[in-house]
Design a protein around this motif. Structure first.
Motif, PDB file in Angstrom:
ATOM      1  N   ALA A  26      40.641  37.704  43.566  1.00 52.22           N
ATOM      2  CA  ALA A  26      39.438  38.260  44.202  1.00 52.22           C
ATOM      3  C   ALA A  26      39.177  39.685  43.736  1.00 52.22           C
ATOM      4  CB  ALA A  26      39.589  38.223  45.724  1.00 52.22           C
ATOM      5  N   LEU A  27      40.203  40.517  43.670  1.00 53.45           N
ATOM      6  CA  LEU A  27      40.021  41.906  43.261  1.00 53.45           C
ATOM      7  C   LEU A  27      39.514  42.000  41.819  1.00 53.45           C
ATOM      8  CD1 LEU A  27      43.231  43.394  44.905  1.00 53.45           C
ATOM      9  CD2 LEU A  27      40.896  44.153  45.399  1.00 53.45           C
ATOM     10  N   THR A  28      40.108  41.222  40.928  1.00 57.64           N
ATOM     11  CA  THR A  28      39.687  41.257  39.529  1.00 57.64           C
ATOM     12  C   THR A  28      38.262  40.737  39.366  1.00 57.64           C
ATOM     13  OG1 THR A  28      41.961  40.962  38.758  1.00 57.64           O
ATOM     14  CG2 THR A  28      40.205  40.400  37.212  1.00 57.64           C
ATOM     15  N   THR A  29      37.952  39.635  40.044  1.00 59.95           N
ATOM     16  CA  THR A  29      36.627  39.029  39.926  1.00 59.95           C
ATOM     17  C   THR A  29      35.552  39.941  40.484  1.00 59.95           C
ATOM     18  OG1 THR A  29      37.603  36.817  40.087  1.00 59.95           O
ATOM     19  CG2 THR A  29      35.237  37.015  40.530  1.00 59.95           C
ATOM     20  N   VAL A  30      35.805  40.527  41.650  1.00 62.44           N
ATOM     21  CA  VAL A  30      34.822  41.405  42.284  1.00 62.44           C
ATOM     22  C   VAL A  30      34.638  42.676  41.466  1.00 62.44           C
ATOM     23  CG1 VAL A  30      34.392  42.843  44.323  1.00 62.44           C
ATOM     24  CG2 VAL A  30      35.081  40.456  44.592  1.00 62.44           C
ATOM     25  N   ARG A  31      35.703  43.221  40.933  1.00 62.44           N
ATOM     26  CA  ARG A  31      35.578  44.412  40.087  1.00 62.44           C
ATOM     27  C   ARG A  31      34.681  44.124  38.886  1.00 62.44           C
ATOM     28  NH1 ARG A  31      37.662  46.609  35.464  1.00 62.44           N
ATOM     29  NH2 ARG A  31      37.894  48.882  35.456  1.00 62.44           N
ATOM     30  N   ASP A  32      34.933  43.029  38.207  1.00 60.16           N
ATOM     31  CA  ASP A  32      34.131  42.686  37.035  1.00 60.16           C
ATOM     32  C   ASP A  32      32.667  42.462  37.416  1.00 60.16           C
ATOM     33  OD1 ASP A  32      36.414  42.863  35.511  1.00 60.16           O
ATOM     34  OD2 ASP A  32      36.725  40.687  35.362  1.00 60.16           O
ATOM     35  N   ALA A  33      32.429  41.825  38.566  1.00 64.15           N
ATOM     36  CA  ALA A  33      31.057  41.559  38.993  1.00 64.15           C
ATOM     37  C   ALA A  33      30.330  42.843  39.381  1.00 64.15           C
ATOM     38  CB  ALA A  33      31.051  40.571  40.158  1.00 64.15           C
ATOM     39  N   LEU A  34      31.018  43.784  40.013  1.00 64.07           N
ATOM     40  CA  LEU A  34      30.400  45.069  40.344  1.00 64.07           C
ATOM     41  C   LEU A  34      30.020  45.838  39.079  1.00 64.07           C
ATOM     42  CD1 LEU A  34      32.635  46.192  43.346  1.00 64.07           C
ATOM     43  CD2 LEU A  34      30.149  45.865  43.428  1.00 64.07           C
ATOM     44  N   ILE A  35      30.871  45.774  38.082  1.00 64.76           N
ATOM     45  CA  ILE A  35      30.562  46.440  36.811  1.00 64.76           C
ATOM     46  C   ILE A  35      29.369  45.770  36.145  1.00 64.76           C
ATOM     47  CG2 ILE A  35      31.436  46.884  34.482  1.00 64.76           C
ATOM     48  CD1 ILE A  35      34.228  47.255  35.764  1.00 64.76           C
ATOM     49  N   ALA A  36      29.350  44.433  36.146  1.00 64.26           N
ATOM     50  CA  ALA A  36      28.212  43.713  35.564  1.00 64.26           C
ATOM     51  C   ALA A  36      26.918  44.067  36.291  1.00 64.26           C
ATOM     52  CB  ALA A  36      28.466  42.204  35.623  1.00 64.26           C
ATOM     53  N   HIS A  37      26.989  44.170  37.610  1.00 64.20           N
ATOM     54  CA  HIS A  37      25.795  44.501  38.394  1.00 64.20           C
ATOM     55  C   HIS A  37      25.312  45.916  38.080  1.00 64.20           C
ATOM     56  CE1 HIS A  37      22.957  43.959  41.633  1.00 64.20           C
ATOM     57  NE2 HIS A  37      23.334  45.092  42.182  1.00 64.20           N
ATOM     58  N   ALA A  38      26.250  46.842  37.921  1.00 61.59           N
ATOM     59  CA  ALA A  38      25.874  48.223  37.612  1.00 61.59           C
ATOM     60  C   ALA A  38      25.165  48.331  36.272  1.00 61.59           C
ATOM     61  CB  ALA A  38      27.115  49.115  37.623  1.00 61.59           C
ATOM     62  N   HIS A  39      25.459  47.403  35.369  1.00 54.94           N
ATOM     63  CA  HIS A  39      24.843  47.427  34.038  1.00 54.94           C
ATOM     64  C   HIS A  39      23.641  46.491  33.939  1.00 54.94           C
ATOM     65  CE1 HIS A  39      27.670  50.082  31.982  1.00 54.94           C
ATOM     66  NE2 HIS A  39      28.656  49.484  32.634  1.00 54.94           N
ATOM     67  N   GLY A  40      23.185  45.965  35.073  1.00 51.44           N
ATOM     68  CA  GLY A  40      21.989  45.137  35.075  1.00 51.44           C
ATOM     69  C   GLY A  40      22.191  43.729  34.568  1.00 51.44           C
ATOM     70  N   ARG A  41      23.431  43.249  34.578  1.00 49.02           N
ATOM     71  CA  ARG A  41      23.705  41.913  34.053  1.00 49.02           C
ATOM     72  C   ARG A  41      23.795  40.865  35.177  1.00 49.02           C
ATOM     73  NH1 ARG A  41      27.677  44.875  31.091  1.00 49.02           N
ATOM     74  NH2 ARG A  41      29.344  43.749  32.185  1.00 49.02           N
ATOM     75  N   THR A  42      23.010  41.033  36.222  1.00 47.29           N
ATOM     76  CA  THR A  42      23.019  40.089  37.335  1.00 47.29           C
ATOM     77  C   THR A  42      21.588  39.840  37.805  1.00 47.29           C
ATOM     78  OG1 THR A  42      23.215  41.828  39.009  1.00 47.29           O
ATOM     79  CG2 THR A  42      25.277  40.887  38.166  1.00 47.29           C
ATOM     80  N   THR A  43      21.414  38.765  38.527  1.00 44.21           N
ATOM     81  CA  THR A  43      20.164  38.479  39.216  1.00 44.21           C
ATOM     82  C   THR A  43      20.478  38.360  40.699  1.00 44.21           C
ATOM     83  OG1 THR A  43      19.237  37.293  37.331  1.00 44.21           O
ATOM     84  CG2 THR A  43      18.241  36.873  39.478  1.00 44.21           C
ATOM     85  N   GLY A 301      26.956  44.331  50.403  1.00 42.78           N
ATOM     86  CA  GLY A 301      27.263  42.968  50.009  1.00 42.78           C
ATOM     87  C   GLY A 301      26.245  42.407  49.034  1.00 42.78           C
ATOM     88  N   ILE A 302      26.717  41.988  47.865  1.00 39.70           N
ATOM     89  CA  ILE A 302      25.820  41.543  46.794  1.00 39.70           C
ATOM     90  C   ILE A 302      26.030  40.056  46.524  1.00 39.70           C
ATOM     91  CG2 ILE A 302      25.030  41.992  44.453  1.00 39.70           C
ATOM     92  CD1 ILE A 302      26.521  44.635  44.544  1.00 39.70           C
ATOM     93  N   GLY A 303      24.926  39.322  46.399  1.00 42.53           N
ATOM     94  CA  GLY A 303      25.016  37.897  46.131  1.00 42.53           C
ATOM     95  C   GLY A 303      25.713  37.575  44.828  1.00 42.53           C
ATOM     96  N   ALA A 304      25.607  38.452  43.830  1.00 45.62           N
ATOM     97  CA  ALA A 304      26.265  38.202  42.546  1.00 45.62           C
ATOM     98  C   ALA A 304      27.783  38.221  42.687  1.00 45.62           C
ATOM     99  CB  ALA A 304      25.822  39.236  41.517  1.00 45.62           C
ATOM    100  N   LEU A 305      28.302  39.004  43.622  1.00 48.72           N
ATOM    101  CA  LEU A 305      29.738  39.001  43.864  1.00 48.72           C
ATOM    102  C   LEU A 305      30.174  37.682  44.475  1.00 48.72           C
ATOM    103  CD1 LEU A 305      29.234  42.025  43.352  1.00 48.72           C
ATOM    104  CD2 LEU A 305      30.864  42.526  45.173  1.00 48.72           C
ATOM    105  N   ASP A 306      29.357  37.163  45.402  1.00 45.36           N
ATOM    106  CA  ASP A 306      29.640  35.854  45.975  1.00 45.36           C
ATOM    107  C   ASP A 306      29.665  34.797  44.873  1.00 45.36           C
ATOM    108  OD1 ASP A 306      29.646  36.713  48.739  1.00 45.36           O
ATOM    109  OD2 ASP A 306      27.475  36.849  48.606  1.00 45.36           O
ATOM    110  N   ALA A 307      28.687  34.880  43.951  1.00 45.86           N
ATOM    111  CA  ALA A 307      28.608  33.909  42.872  1.00 45.86           C
ATOM    112  C   ALA A 307      29.846  33.967  41.987  1.00 45.86           C
ATOM    113  CB  ALA A 307      27.347  34.151  42.038  1.00 45.86           C
ATOM    114  N   ALA A 308      30.241  35.170  41.624  1.00 41.84           N
ATOM    115  CA  ALA A 308      31.397  35.327  40.742  1.00 41.84           C
ATOM    116  C   ALA A 308      32.668  34.810  41.401  1.00 41.84           C
ATOM    117  CB  ALA A 308      31.555  36.797  40.355  1.00 41.84           C
ATOM    118  N   LEU A 309      32.875  35.162  42.670  1.00 45.54           N
ATOM    119  CA  LEU A 309      34.099  34.740  43.343  1.00 45.54           C
ATOM    120  C   LEU A 309      34.098  33.236  43.578  1.00 45.54           C
ATOM    121  CD1 LEU A 309      36.779  35.473  44.575  1.00 45.54           C
ATOM    122  CD2 LEU A 309      35.611  36.070  46.698  1.00 45.54           C
ATOM    123  N   ALA A 310      32.962  32.675  44.007  1.00 46.16           N
ATOM    124  CA  ALA A 310      32.898  31.232  44.239  1.00 46.16           C
ATOM    125  C   ALA A 310      33.161  30.455  42.952  1.00 46.16           C
ATOM    126  CB  ALA A 310      31.543  30.859  44.823  1.00 46.16           C
TER     127      ALA A 310
END
Length: 319
Positions: A26-43, A301-310
């Motif tokens: 969970a920690l690794t996945t959420v970290r990567d998703a937060l970084i992706a979101h910060a760089h605009g790589r999420t919807t 809470g960001i939906g992209a984090l939910d997507a990445a973890l799920a």
């Protein structure tokens, strides 16, 4: 020839999800998703909110996708805050994992809110660890429920914690949380609000509608993470705290302006709407902070984090 019947997507319950998931995943996945979101790589579309005042409940529906990944998700998460008095958990929910290539539903994760709790715990622990002073060792939590326990437990995986101060309106829950943390080898004790607010690190984990601490009680050099303000009627951190902060981080700029503590502070004139930095950028490199600076993280809470973890959990469930 008759058309074949569509296959019913598999449904995985909490027992299977727990077996397939670890805090490290969970920690690794959420970290990567937060970084992706910060760089605009999420919807991430705006979340849908429902309130049920008569039963002190709320629901939010979130969707998200990390670019170039095979799945997106739609999640329903509920919080009914009188449930513990009836012997029921506060949080429930489920996650629908959908193929981003065909639109077919791949699986239902009937997690009863578990993945939301873990996603929130991971984001809070990562933000607090990244933004707090390297030598910060005293942690205070406002709230004494499951999320308060997870915030402490998962932060302790990232850095040493000397003392945990617990503040809550429920004395019984304070005692239970201190006992649970003690069983994990952590020294925890009850604390009044002013003492808790003066800790090195402060995490607020409540459904409060008015601030749970006073800005003046937060000491120079402290870090504060707010994770409970995920709907417009909620408010944990006072505007004055944002006025004192040298660094403000958000998980999603627009969400935090709309229904986070940052938004309350902006509307109160305590800070500006451009004062925040994406938390994902701060996870990529060591945070530069003067020793006496106050830092604040506002997480909605960001939906992209939910997507990445799920998606990560589903990969573990269906190797």
């Amino acid at each position: 020839m008759a058309a074949s019947e569509p296959m019913t997507p598999p449904v995985f319950g909490t027992a299977a999800i727990k077996r397939a998931t670890t805090p490290e995943l969970a920690l690794t996945t959420v970290r990567d998703a937060l970084i992706a979101h910060a760089h605009g790589r999420t919807t991430v579309p705006p979340p849908l909110h429902l309130q049920f005042p008569a039963t002190d409940g709320d629901c939010h529906v979130k969707a998200g996708w990390v670019s170039d990944t095979p799945d997106f998700t739609v999640k329903i998460a509920t919080g009914f805050y009188r449930n513990p008095a009836a012997g029921l958990p506060t949080n429930h929910g489920l996650v629908c994992v959908v193929s981003a290539r065909t639109g077919q539903i791949r699986a239902i994760l009937d997690d009863q809110g578990l993945l939301t709790s873990w996603r929130t715990a991971a984001a809070g622990a990562l933000a607090t660890h990244a933004m707090a002073r390297p030598d910060a060792a005293t942690l205070a939590v406002f709230g004494a429920g499951e999320q308060a326990r997870l915030q402490v437990e998962w932060l302790a995986r990232l850095r040493p914690i000397d003392t945990v101060l617990v503040h809550s309106r429920s004395r019984d829950r304070i005692g239970s949380l201190c006992e649970a943390l003690g069983a994990l080898g952590l020294r925890a004790r009850p604390a009044p609000a002013d003492e808790a607010a003066a800790a090195d690190m402060v995490v607020t984990t409540t459904p409060a509608t008015t601030p749970v601490l006073h800005a003046a009680h937060v000491r120079a050099g402290a870090h504060v993470t707010g994770i409970g303000t995920d709907m417009p009627h909620k408010n944990e951190l006072p505007p004055g705290l944002f006025a004192r902060a040298a660094l403000i981080a958000t998980d999603d700029h627009q969400q935090c302006l709309d229904h986070g503590d940052l938004g309350h502070a902006v509307r109160a004139g305590a800070t500006t709407h451009t004062a925040d930095t994406p938390i994902g950028l701060l996870l990529e490199r060591p945070v530069e902070r003067p020793h006496g600076a106050i830092t604040v993280a506002d997480l909605t809470g960001i939906g992209a984090l939910d997507a990445a973890l799920a998606s990560a959990v589903l990969r573990e469930l269906t190797p």
